[in-house]
Design an enzyme around this catalytic site. Structure first.
Site, PDB file in Angstrom:
ATOM      1  CB  CYS A 264      -0.869   0.033   1.245  1.00  0.00           C
ATOM      2  SG  CYS A 264      -1.897  -1.403   1.441  1.00  0.00           S
TER       3      CYS A 264
ATOM      4  NE  ARG B 116       4.952   1.557  -1.208  1.00  0.00           N
ATOM      5  CZ  ARG B 116       5.708   1.637  -0.118  1.00  0.00           C
ATOM      6  NH1 ARG B 116       6.848   2.257  -0.157  1.00  0.00           N
ATOM      7  NH2 ARG B 116       5.313   1.095   1.009  1.00  0.00           N
TER       8      ARG B 116
ATOM      9  CG  ASN C 101       0.253   2.332   3.632  1.00  0.00           C
ATOM     10  OD1 ASN C 101      -0.780   2.344   2.977  1.00  0.00           O
ATOM     11  ND2 ASN C 101       1.379   2.886   3.220  1.00  0.00           N
TER      12      ASN C 101
ATOM     13  CD  GLU D 186      18.191 -12.760  -7.306  1.00  0.00           C
ATOM     14  OE1 GLU D 186      17.584 -13.237  -6.341  1.00  0.00           O
ATOM     15  OE2 GLU D 186      17.870 -11.688  -7.846  1.00  0.00           O
TER      16      GLU D 186
ATOM     17  CE  LYS E 108      15.392 -10.444  -9.649  1.00  0.00           C
ATOM     18  NZ  LYS E 108      15.291 -10.903  -8.367  1.00  0.00           N
TER      19      LYS E 108
ATOM     20  CD  GLU F 131      11.186 -11.548  -8.458  1.00  0.00           C
ATOM     21  OE1 GLU F 131      10.466 -11.025  -7.612  1.00  0.00           O
ATOM     22  OE2 GLU F 131      12.434 -11.414  -8.469  1.00  0.00           O
TER      23      GLU F 131
ATOM     24  CG  HIS G 248      21.556 -36.090  -2.654  1.00  0.00           C
ATOM     25  ND1 HIS G 248      22.009 -37.308  -2.187  1.00  0.00           N
ATOM     26  CD2 HIS G 248      22.665 -35.338  -2.855  1.00  0.00           C
ATOM     27  CE1 HIS G 248      23.330 -37.280  -2.086  1.00  0.00           C
ATOM     28  NE2 HIS G 248      23.754 -36.088  -2.485  1.00  0.00           N
TER      29      HIS G 248
ATOM     30  CE  LYS H  28      12.170  -2.321  -5.588  1.00  0.00           C
ATOM     31  NZ  LYS H  28      12.968  -3.405  -6.184  1.00  0.00           N
TER      32      LYS H  28
END
Ligand code: F6R
Length: 608
Positions: A2, A27, A100, A481, A485, A488, A504, A603
């Site tokens: 928010c 955000r 918020n 990472e 990426k 998302e 494994h 964000k």
């Protein structure tokens, strides 16, 4: 998540508020709303979806009142809908409020207010605040806000207006940021400094349990229990250009391409070549304690957590510290061995991540030296740590962390150098690290020249349903990472694995339709990664490898190759992550995803 913007001044508030909401779009949000105090006819509008939808309504019908509040909502209580969007009003439609955070005791408060005759329209926790303030209002809005918030459990950043005082805005915070911006005959407030940058560089950071009253060009602050607070403004050095996309189609791509400068900025003024050591001014006040520390716990979330994982490998290589990394959201549930000589490092781009903040508060309570590695200047984490280092990556607008990650890695390496050189890291070894770090910006520029080729790889692979990323040691966090990426940004299911773990379990997944991206640099782990790739190949899995420039030995073991320049193995992650960011970006674009604002993501994650 928010976002809040509030304005009282001498210009039409609607333009400033809509512009502010657009600055906050990055955000993440699902609906938005605006209230404009206009003497004869106060104006309220709310809309589901993009701010552009709200903007359309506002241009058609909003008056030119010079004060108002606006909000972008990321649903927690109640689905995204017009009625659940903020601002919320009291029963008499006199008080309007945006919020918020989360009101934890809202059900109890709601029941009491309903019994007292208040009627609710939404399913939100926020609406309770509007009614609670109404119930305490006797002509003085700040006093009513104080009384109401004293009854509230949970977190809040709020902005409220009452039609009896159309030029005043009352804001308050606990656990959710509110920043005031004060200019000539104008006052603003926002949950994120980026919404203020265009109007003023004079800001005031509200602290927890404080209430501020804004009038055009002036402000007063009290605590919730009505003690007055005297606080001056702070000058913030904004870089407005970095908030514009320029000629790039997306912020994410722009920010990937800004990484050479981000690394240069992270290094600037922080290297002492004569002593082969790092100079981190932000840590000077605690340098003695830090250099005596025996044990470091790194806490963070998401991409910042992977930076921390890599920080562990680097710290363990360059220093004799015992290093643990912990997901901030799990930190409080472990029995932690915080003892004399334990330092805790919180890593966060936004400096507002609720889990990271909660973890650092817990560490502080237990007596640890608490440090921060944060990008956003003046954010809550920077104000709650004993000392810290800014990553200086510049404003990162794309929801996915890119340049803030490479900046974090640069600074973690500098921290390791600082500590290592006070112990047994030699001058030569220190120099080798510095040399490698200083070559990174140009080496990233070289990698960025391969963007076209990486786009072609994305075209070839973006329709895969699954992806595996594997690497060892320094490249293991980069595998994690790379997978984050891709999931998302492109919404492709992907997993990051330590290459040695393949056999494994995950290798059972491999078939011709399940590609693997292998981080196979010519470093100490090379032979073992190649063995793992052979195991994948034997199951007919497709392989894209990232390897060291000049390595011609991979031949038919791989389907596709991306080269990165040769460097020190502890610094190489700063290079290998770049093609993975580009790969995720192009897959996302080709699949029609909203790469700057992926679905369901925010964000700055200000709820635990
Ligand atoms: C991923 C991403 C998130 C953040 C995480 C922590 O691209 O951006 O995983 O890294 O939410 O955020 P900060 O660093 O602001 O604490």
């Amino acid at each position: 998540m928010c976002g809040i913007v509030a304005y009282t001044g001498n210009q039409p508030a609607k333009e400033i508020l809509i512009e502010g909401l657009k600055r906050l779009e990055y955000r993440g949000y699902d609906s938005s709303g605006i209230f404009i105090a206009n003497n004869s006819s106060p104006y309220l509008a709310r809309a589901v979806g993009k701010v552009a939808e709200l903007e359309r309504q506002v241009w058609n019908s909003a008056p030119d009142g010079a004060a108002g509040i606006a909000h972008t909502r990321w649903a927690t209580h109640g689905k995204p809908s017009e009625v659940n969007a903020h601002p919320h009003a009291d029963c008499g439609s006199k008080l309007y409020l945006v919020h918020n955070g989360i009101i934890e005791n809202y059900l109890l408060l709601k029941k009491r207010l309903q019994e007292a005759g208040h009627t609710f329209k939404s399913q939100t926790d926020t609406e309770v605040l509007a009614h609670l303030i109404e119930a305490n209002y006797q002509g003085n809005l700040p006093a009513a806000v104080q009384k109401a918030l004293m009854q509230v459990q949970g977190t809040f950043g709020i902005a409220a207006m009452h039609i009896d005082h159309p030029e005043s805005i009352v804001v308050a915070r606990r656990g959710s940021p509110i920043i005031l911006g004060i200019g000539e005959k104008v006052s603003l407030a926002a949950s994120d400094a980026s919404a203020l940058a265009q109007h003023t560089d004079k800001v005031v950071f509200l602290e927890d349990n404080e209430v501020a009253t804004l009038e055009p060009g002036k402000f007063t602050i009290t605590t919730l229990d009505n003690r007055s607070v005297s606080r001056g403004t702070t000058n913030l050095d904004w870089n407005i250009e970095s908030m514009d996309r320029g000629s790039f189609p997306h912020y994410m791509l722009k920010e990937i391409f800004e990484q050479p400068e981000a690394v240069e900025n992270a290094l600037r003024g922080r290297v002492n070549h004569a002593e082969a050591v790092a100079k981190l001014g932000g840590l000077e006040s605690v340098q003695d304690r830090l250099l005596q520390a025996r044990h470091l716990i790194i806490v963070s979330c998401g991409t910042s957590y992977y930076a921390g994982l890599l920080g562990r490998y680097v710290m363990e290589t360059l220093t004799d510290l015992t290093v643990e990394t912990e997901l901030a959201s799990e930190f409080r549930y472990r029995k932690l061995n915080i003892r004399q000589g334990t330092a805790v490092l919180a890593i966060s781009q936004s400096g507002e991540t609720a889990d990271t903040l909660a973890a650092l508060r817990e560490a502080k309570r237990k007596g640890a030296l608490v440090l921060g590695l944060v990008n956003v200047v003046g954010s809550t984490i920077t104000r709650e740590t004993h000392a810290g280092v800014y990553s200086h990556a510049g404003i990162e607008v794309g929801v996915a962390s890119t340049k803030s990650f490479t900046s974090q890695l640069t600074i973690l390496t500098l921290m390791a150098l600082l500590i290592g050189r006070s112990r047994d890291l030699s001058y030569e070894d220190g120099h080798e690290i510095i040399r490698a770090l200083e070559q990174v910006p140009d080496q990233i520029r070289e990698i960025l020249k391969q963007a076209g080729k990486i786009r072609e790889l994305a075209e070839k692979y973006c329709h895969s349903d699954h992806f595996l990323f594997v690497g060892r040691k320094f490249q293991y966090p980069i595998a994690l990472e790379g997978a984050l990426k891709l999931k998302e940004i492109a919404y492709i299911h992907s997993e990051g694995y330590a290459a040695g773990e393949m056999k494994h379990g995950p290798i059972a997944l491999i078939d011709p339709k399940f590609p693997t991206l292998a981080l196979a640099l010519e470093d100490a782990s090379y032979e073992r990664v190649v063995s793992n790739m052979q195991e994948i190949r034997a199951r007919e899995g497709k392989i894209i490898a990232i390897t060291t420039e000049g390595n011609t030995k991979l031949g038919s073991l791989v389907d596709d190759l991306i080269y990165v320049p040769r460097t020190h193995e502890a610094v190489a992650p700063l290079l290998t992550v770049v093609p993975l960011q580009l790969f995720a970006y192009y897959c996302g674009v080709l699949l029609g995803r909203d790469v700057d604002k992926p679905r369901n993501l925010a964000k700055s994650v200000t709820v635990e």
